[in-house]
Write a protein that holds these residues in place. Sequence first.
Motif: not given
Length: 397
Positions: A155-173
């Motif tokens: 129900r809410h909007d979130y602002e993306v304030v930063g980016l990471t790299r190679r932070m994924v789940s075990a399934s690649g998401d």
Amino acid sequence: MINLAGRDILNGWGKFAFTGVGLGLLIGVTLSMAGIYRGMVEDATVLIDGSGADLWVVQQGTLGPYAEPSSLRDDVVRSIAGLPGVAGAGNVAYLTMQVSHGTGEARVMLVGFEHGRPGEPDHLVAGRPVTRGHYEAVADEKSGLKVGERVRIRRHDYEVVGLTRRMVSASGDPMLFVPLKDAQEVQFLKDNDTLVNERARTAANPAFNRPGVPGLLEAVQASQAQSRQVNSVLVRLAPGADADTVAENIRRWKRLQAYTKAQMEEILVAKLIATSSRQIAMFLVILSVVSAAIVAFIIYTLTVNKVREIAVLKLIGATNATIGGMILQQALGLGLIGFVVGRIVAGLWAPIFPKYVLLIPGDAARGFAAVMVICALASVVAIRAALKVDPAEAIGG
């Protein structure tokens, strides 16, 4: 002595090169399959290392939080943080879901974390960390989100304030990090319509329409209590502390399950991706057999088309070893061209795959050896056919 293999390649280099490219595409697929498996293992390793934890505390009797669901009360973290050998502990909540942004959607693993505790993203490639208690997020760049973009979560909007790299789940998401309370609300808190419907269902059922049955206020309170659940407590050990000893103390005194890094790697690699790895292994076997069959057919066809030339060589005194060696050279040459093409195309299309493809030099070296062996074995059929050629065919043709 005339080198039949070299002369044939030079005379029909276009056909030979085209055949090598076709074989190379097949070899490229084989190398990519191996790279997909390596990428799955790498994703699991990155997931463990990126969490910043030495121990994972989860619900007793589960393999959580990545391989199985796990649910804990969020106040458990205080008792764990006070144990000997524990330098820090933090609650985390995980939920794989679909989120909307702009005109598109992305499938992410939502991660709720506590600021300054294990589970918080430790490195950014753009933007800044989450500083507000609500409605800010840090996303992995693989999600396609940009700094300043807004993403819709429930129900809410979130602002993306930063980016990471190679932070994924075990399934690649790709992971999307938000404050813990926001993740708890998304995962555990029921919406108003659900609470109203539950109250109406309870009121309409005579068996429950009696004193002591929770009303709307009690239902809200029960839902809020449920929202204080987390999936795991991540533990960072003090210098010199033994992970197995601390984990055993948690299991014994807190009646919870605790896994060390080595145990979590075993769960993710040996259990979570075991079926996928076996499937990939089957594909590798099938592709190897198909490659061998293709090489055998090509070399056999080329050899049969040169029966007269082979007969002439025998007539002028060429030995069987010389003729067999020439055919073997042609097979190995075809394999060499195929491997070079395959390695190049595998490197070119690896970034296009949705899942991470990791091509390592060791796999390439083993792949090259396997291709050469397969080509050598595949040439046996053509060599046997060449050795049966009668020198008289050079005269009788």
